[in-house]
Design a protein around this motif. Structure first.
Motif, PDB file in Angstrom:
ATOM      1  N   ASP A 115       0.831  -1.203   0.000  1.00 51.68           N
ATOM      2  CA  ASP A 115       0.000   0.000   0.000  1.00 51.68           C
ATOM      3  C   ASP A 115       0.865   1.252   0.000  1.00 51.68           C
ATOM      4  N   MET A 116       0.225   2.365  -0.275  1.00 52.50           N
ATOM      5  CA  MET A 116       0.938   3.634  -0.415  1.00 52.50           C
ATOM      6  C   MET A 116       1.506   4.111   0.919  1.00 52.50           C
ATOM      7  N   VAL A 117       0.860   3.781   2.022  1.00 51.75           N
ATOM      8  CA  VAL A 117       1.326   4.253   3.336  1.00 51.75           C
ATOM      9  C   VAL A 117       2.712   3.680   3.646  1.00 51.75           C
ATOM     10  N   THR A 118       2.892   2.384   3.435  1.00 53.13           N
ATOM     11  CA  THR A 118       4.205   1.781   3.707  1.00 53.13           C
ATOM     12  C   THR A 118       5.252   2.292   2.714  1.00 53.13           C
ATOM     13  N   ASN A 119       4.835   2.519   1.458  1.00 51.87           N
ATOM     14  CA  ASN A 119       5.775   3.066   0.474  1.00 51.87           C
ATOM     15  C   ASN A 119       6.227   4.465   0.876  1.00 51.87           C
ATOM     16  N   LEU A 120       5.275   5.299   1.306  1.00 51.27           N
ATOM     17  CA  LEU A 120       5.620   6.649   1.773  1.00 51.27           C
ATOM     18  C   LEU A 120       6.555   6.580   2.975  1.00 51.27           C
ATOM     19  N   THR A 121       6.196   5.726   3.931  1.00 51.45           N
ATOM     20  CA  THR A 121       7.006   5.599   5.144  1.00 51.45           C
ATOM     21  C   THR A 121       8.428   5.178   4.807  1.00 51.45           C
ATOM     22  N   ASN A 122       8.558   4.133   3.998  1.00 50.96           N
ATOM     23  CA  ASN A 122       9.882   3.615   3.661  1.00 50.96           C
ATOM     24  C   ASN A 122      10.699   4.621   2.859  1.00 50.96           C
ATOM     25  N   GLU A 123      10.052   5.324   1.938  1.00 53.18           N
ATOM     26  CA  GLU A 123      10.796   6.291   1.120  1.00 53.18           C
ATOM     27  C   GLU A 123      11.277   7.472   1.957  1.00 53.18           C
ATOM     28  N   PHE A 124      10.426   7.961   2.869  1.00 53.13           N
ATOM     29  CA  PHE A 124      10.854   9.069   3.732  1.00 53.13           C
ATOM     30  C   PHE A 124      11.977   8.629   4.668  1.00 53.13           C
ATOM     31  N   LEU A 125      11.883   7.409   5.190  1.00 52.07           N
ATOM     32  CA  LEU A 125      12.947   6.914   6.062  1.00 52.07           C
ATOM     33  C   LEU A 125      14.257   6.742   5.291  1.00 52.07           C
ATOM     34  N   ASP A 126      14.167   6.185   4.075  1.00 53.44           N
ATOM     35  CA  ASP A 126      15.368   6.015   3.250  1.00 53.44           C
ATOM     36  C   ASP A 126      15.993   7.363   2.900  1.00 53.44           C
ATOM     37  N   ALA A 127      15.155   8.320   2.510  1.00 52.43           N
ATOM     38  CA  ALA A 127      15.678   9.631   2.112  1.00 52.43           C
ATOM     39  C   ALA A 127      16.284  10.364   3.303  1.00 52.43           C
ATOM     40  N   SER A 128      15.735  10.153   4.498  1.00 44.50           N
ATOM     41  CA  SER A 128      16.315  10.815   5.674  1.00 44.50           C
ATOM     42  C   SER A 128      17.683  10.226   6.015  1.00 44.50           C
ATOM     43  N   LYS A 129      17.932   8.987   5.557  1.00 42.10           N
ATOM     44  CA  LYS A 129      19.243   8.350   5.762  1.00 42.10           C
ATOM     45  C   LYS A 129      20.137   8.486   4.526  1.00 42.10           C
ATOM     46  N   SER A 130      19.741   9.342   3.580  1.00 38.31           N
ATOM     47  CA  SER A 130      20.469   9.581   2.327  1.00 38.31           C
ATOM     48  C   SER A 130      20.593   8.315   1.485  1.00 38.31           C
ATOM     49  N   MET A 131      19.486   7.579   1.386  1.00 41.07           N
ATOM     50  CA  MET A 131      19.408   6.419   0.504  1.00 41.07           C
ATOM     51  C   MET A 131      18.114   6.554  -0.305  1.00 41.07           C
ATOM     52  N   GLY A 132      17.811   5.586  -1.115  1.00 39.99           N
ATOM     53  CA  GLY A 132      16.539   5.566  -1.822  1.00 39.99           C
ATOM     54  C   GLY A 132      16.621   6.153  -3.220  1.00 39.99           C
ATOM     55  N   ASN A 133      15.513   6.012  -3.957  1.00 38.40           N
ATOM     56  CA  ASN A 133      15.467   6.415  -5.362  1.00 38.40           C
ATOM     57  C   ASN A 133      15.490   7.918  -5.549  1.00 38.40           C
ATOM     58  N   ALA A 134      14.893   8.677  -4.641  1.00 42.21           N
ATOM     59  CA  ALA A 134      14.896  10.138  -4.770  1.00 42.21           C
ATOM     60  C   ALA A 134      16.315  10.687  -4.633  1.00 42.21           C
ATOM     61  N   ILE A 135      17.113  10.087  -3.757  1.00 41.47           N
ATOM     62  CA  ILE A 135      18.498  10.520  -3.579  1.00 41.47           C
ATOM     63  C   ILE A 135      19.315  10.148  -4.822  1.00 41.47           C
ATOM     64  N   LYS A 136      19.019   8.969  -5.415  1.00 43.13           N
ATOM     65  CA  LYS A 136      19.690   8.579  -6.655  1.00 43.13           C
ATOM     66  C   LYS A 136      19.396   9.574  -7.769  1.00 43.13           C
ATOM     67  N   LYS A 137      18.145  10.015  -7.833  1.00 44.31           N
ATOM     68  CA  LYS A 137      17.733  10.987  -8.847  1.00 44.31           C
ATOM     69  C   LYS A 137      18.484  12.306  -8.654  1.00 44.31           C
ATOM     70  N   ARG A 138      18.597  12.759  -7.391  1.00 45.07           N
ATOM     71  CA  ARG A 138      19.335  13.993  -7.101  1.00 45.07           C
ATOM     72  C   ARG A 138      20.803  13.861  -7.508  1.00 45.07           C
ATOM     73  N   ASP A 139      21.413  12.730  -7.173  1.00 43.45           N
ATOM     74  CA  ASP A 139      22.811  12.514  -7.532  1.00 43.45           C
ATOM     75  C   ASP A 139      22.996  12.469  -9.052  1.00 43.45           C
ATOM     76  N   GLU A 140      22.028  11.879  -9.742  1.00 38.32           N
ATOM     77  CA  GLU A 140      22.072  11.811 -11.201  1.00 38.32           C
ATOM     78  C   GLU A 140      22.030  13.214 -11.811  1.00 38.32           C
ATOM     79  N   VAL A 141      21.171  14.072 -11.272  1.00 38.01           N
ATOM     80  CA  VAL A 141      21.064  15.452 -11.761  1.00 38.01           C
ATOM     81  C   VAL A 141      22.358  16.209 -11.480  1.00 38.01           C
ATOM     82  N   HIS A 142      22.957  15.981 -10.294  1.00 35.65           N
ATOM     83  CA  HIS A 142      24.220  16.642  -9.956  1.00 35.65           C
ATOM     84  C   HIS A 142      25.350  16.191 -10.889  1.00 35.65           C
ATOM     85  N   LYS A 143      25.388  14.889 -11.207  1.00 37.23           N
ATOM     86  CA  LYS A 143      26.411  14.373 -12.126  1.00 37.23           C
ATOM     87  C   LYS A 143      26.251  14.990 -13.515  1.00 37.23           C
TER      88      LYS A 143
END
Length: 156
Positions: A115-143
């Motif tokens: 469900d979306m709730v667990t996806n939101l929870t996991n993504e926010f937790l990953d991003a707060s630890k500097s992991m996850g797909n959103a951080i990969k996207k940011r690094d890709e844009v920086h590169k």
């Protein structure tokens, strides 16, 4: 786009439960087809899960996640003399926050899960630890911006 004047920046009101503008911004981006109550329910359940898992203030965790996912530079296409160059530009704070929220929610939607709730929870937790797909996207844009640093002279 109007040529007369710049549109006024509207102030967004804080959300009713946490009194946070960031929660309201995320809710507005999460909302589909005008179903704001559903978006609020998803966000609040995800924040409750974040609080239960980390035993910290969930708003602080979410702010950290958005801060980690915020890009400093981005590339924009610019056509000069028949050639198109990817010109690196600095990102303002409002645009950076908007991009971070957009990337976080896109990676939540692309995650496989029940469900979306667990996806939101996991993504926010990953991003707060500097992991996850959103951080990969940011690094890709920086590169991408780093690779095209030579075209910075075409900044507009």
């Amino acid at each position: 786009m109007s040529r007369r004047r710049v549109a006024k920046k509207r102030q967004i009101s804080p959300d009713p439960v946490y009194n946070s503008r960031l929660v309201h911004m995320i809710t507005n981006r999460l909302m589909k087809n005008g179903k704001k109550a559903l978006a609020y329910r998803l966000i609040y359940q995800a924040l409750k899960q974040i609080g239960d898992i980390t035993e910290q203030d969930p708003i602080k965790v979410m702010e950290q996640a958005v801060r980690n996912a915020t890009p400093l530079v981005e590339v924009k296409s610019r056509r000069i003399g028949g050639s198109t160059y990817q010109v690196p530009l600095e990102v303002g704070p409002e645009r950076g926050t908007a991009l971070a929220i957009s990337w976080l929610l896109t990676s939540c939607r692309n995650r496989s899960g029940r469900d979306m709730v667990t996806n939101l929870t996991n993504e926010f937790l990953d991003a707060s630890k500097s992991m996850g797909n959103a951080i990969k996207k940011r690094d890709e844009v920086h590169k991408m911006a780093e690779a095209n640093k030579a075209f910075a002279k075409y900044r507009f």
